[in-house]
Write a protein that holds these residues in place. Sequence first.
Motif, PDB file in Angstrom:
ATOM      1  N   MET A 259       0.638  -1.193  -0.045  1.00 47.80           N
ATOM      2  CA  MET A 259       0.086   0.091   0.126  1.00 47.80           C
ATOM      3  C   MET A 259       1.003   1.358   0.085  1.00 47.80           C
ATOM      4  N   MET A 260       0.301   2.401  -0.066  1.00 45.39           N
ATOM      5  CA  MET A 260       0.992   3.614  -0.044  1.00 45.39           C
ATOM      6  C   MET A 260       0.139   4.749   0.601  1.00 45.39           C
ATOM      7  N   ILE A 261       0.945   5.669   1.238  1.00 44.19           N
ATOM      8  CA  ILE A 261       0.253   6.663   1.699  1.00 44.19           C
ATOM      9  C   ILE A 261       0.672   8.114   1.088  1.00 44.19           C
ATOM     10  N   GLY A 262      -0.108   8.804   0.339  1.00 43.42           N
ATOM     11  CA  GLY A 262       0.135  10.093  -0.133  1.00 43.42           C
ATOM     12  C   GLY A 262      -0.939  11.066  -0.229  1.00 43.42           C
ATOM     13  N   SER A 263      -0.896  12.156  -0.959  1.00 44.67           N
ATOM     14  CA  SER A 263      -1.721  13.421  -0.634  1.00 44.67           C
ATOM     15  C   SER A 263      -2.855  12.853  -1.619  1.00 44.67           C
ATOM     16  N   ALA A 264      -4.109  13.571  -1.425  1.00 49.95           N
ATOM     17  CA  ALA A 264      -5.004  13.342  -2.403  1.00 49.95           C
ATOM     18  C   ALA A 264      -4.904  13.412  -3.823  1.00 49.95           C
ATOM     19  N   ALA A 265      -3.982  14.616  -4.028  1.00 54.16           N
ATOM     20  CA  ALA A 265      -3.653  15.252  -5.452  1.00 54.16           C
ATOM     21  C   ALA A 265      -2.802  13.910  -5.853  1.00 54.16           C
ATOM     22  N   LEU A 266      -1.837  13.261  -5.097  1.00 49.71           N
ATOM     23  CA  LEU A 266      -0.925  12.418  -5.786  1.00 49.71           C
ATOM     24  C   LEU A 266      -1.684  11.102  -6.093  1.00 49.71           C
ATOM     25  N   VAL A 267      -2.653  10.640  -5.366  1.00 45.84           N
ATOM     26  CA  VAL A 267      -3.130   9.307  -5.776  1.00 45.84           C
ATOM     27  C   VAL A 267      -4.640   9.311  -6.443  1.00 45.84           C
ATOM     28  N   ALA A 268      -5.130  10.642  -6.784  1.00 44.14           N
ATOM     29  CA  ALA A 268      -6.280  10.950  -7.326  1.00 44.14           C
ATOM     30  C   ALA A 268      -6.281  10.241  -8.898  1.00 44.14           C
ATOM     31  N   PRO A 269      -5.213  10.599  -9.758  1.00 43.59           N
ATOM     32  CA  PRO A 269      -5.373   9.957 -11.138  1.00 43.59           C
ATOM     33  C   PRO A 269      -5.524   8.588 -11.179  1.00 43.59           C
ATOM     34  N   GLN A 270      -4.775   7.678 -10.198  1.00 45.24           N
ATOM     35  CA  GLN A 270      -4.714   6.399 -10.138  1.00 45.24           C
ATOM     36  C   GLN A 270      -6.255   5.958  -9.813  1.00 45.24           C
ATOM     37  N   ILE A 271      -6.739   6.652  -9.014  1.00 41.21           N
ATOM     38  CA  ILE A 271      -7.681   6.393  -8.114  1.00 41.21           C
ATOM     39  C   ILE A 271      -8.825   6.322  -9.454  1.00 41.21           C
ATOM     40  N   ALA A 272      -9.080   7.483 -10.063  1.00 42.40           N
ATOM     41  CA  ALA A 272     -10.146   7.710 -11.214  1.00 42.40           C
ATOM     42  C   ALA A 272      -9.864   6.777 -12.195  1.00 42.40           C
ATOM     43  N   ALA A 273      -8.386   6.331 -12.360  1.00 41.78           N
ATOM     44  CA  ALA A 273      -8.343   5.218 -13.469  1.00 41.78           C
ATOM     45  C   ALA A 273      -8.665   3.739 -13.131  1.00 41.78           C
ATOM     46  N   GLY A 274      -8.992   3.756 -11.857  1.00 44.30           N
ATOM     47  CA  GLY A 274      -9.285   2.515 -11.251  1.00 44.30           C
ATOM     48  C   GLY A 274      -8.042   1.536 -10.967  1.00 44.30           C
ATOM     49  N   ASN A 275      -6.993   1.859 -10.991  1.00 41.90           N
ATOM     50  CA  ASN A 275      -5.728   1.411 -10.618  1.00 41.90           C
ATOM     51  C   ASN A 275      -5.564   1.387  -9.090  1.00 41.90           C
TER      52      ASN A 275
END
Length: 321
Positions: free
Chosen positions: A198-214
């Motif tokens: 897993m990873m921890i990062g700011s919402a801005a950092l992980v948002a693109p991969q969350i939106a892509a379903g990755n």
Amino acid sequence: MTLSRRAMLAAPLAAPALAQAQTWPSGPIRIIVPFAAGGSTDAVARIASPGLTQRLGVPVVVENRSGAAGSLGTGAVAAARPDGNTWLLTFDSHATLPALLPNLPFNLTGDLDPVLLIGGAPYVIAVRPDKPYRSLADIVNAARAAPDALNYGSTGNGTLGHLTMVMLGARTNTRMAHLPYRGGGLAVNDTVAGHVEMMIGSAALVAPQIAAGNLRPVVQFGPERLPALRDVPTAAEGGFPGLEAEAWWGVFAPHGTPAAMQERMGQALKESFSDERVRRTMTDTQQARLVLGGPEVLRPFLDRQVALWGGLVKEHRVQAD
């Protein structure tokens, strides 16, 4: 009216500063970002720059001076002439500098004046969709069952993401293996690839991969749910009250910059970030919760951040990369 001796002595010193403030700005303004281009702090500064140029009537240039966890660029601003031509736009790690780097050549609060707290975005734990963790409690239970077996990635030792996990471990009496990366992109890529649990990062950092379903967000560490992550519980909602961590951006001036300049810069920043297009960009690309609080907001906020995160650094003997 009779002037005191102190007032009479101070008057000649105040007059040049007042005159300078009245004619400011008269030339280009530098906003120093103490990190490399491409990160969120650089992005926030460049989002603000056109609006500042328009409102102040002079070019506002973003200058990246990275190195030593942000202390090089920060030190350059601390040592700059307080003439209104140099400003610092920095990130949450600003609060950890005195603890991580005890031999700083400047005083964080004495050499820099707070101007504006722009806003913040919560830190988020994210996993690959095929991982079994559905809540923060699932992660804690897995770590408790197998100490040091569970690993997580962050953007580096002593970053707020790392320190949030240190705080979580201390509060739950659990241990997880930390994998510090030199940059958010590397941590994201290895999490998506399955090289790290897993990873921890700011919402801005992980948002693109969350939106892509990755990636799938498990928990967010803000005081309330981010609109873009409305289905993701906060740590408090997950049974861990008081466990909060937000990325934040703030603007500072060299100590002694005339108050009139600071006030005008602060107002120009507020107006720039209040522009509907800029506000939407900050919300969409940086997942930001805008605060736009002046010195009376930023000063006590910074004091709390220094006490909280600096205390964790010292207590757990965290070393910078």
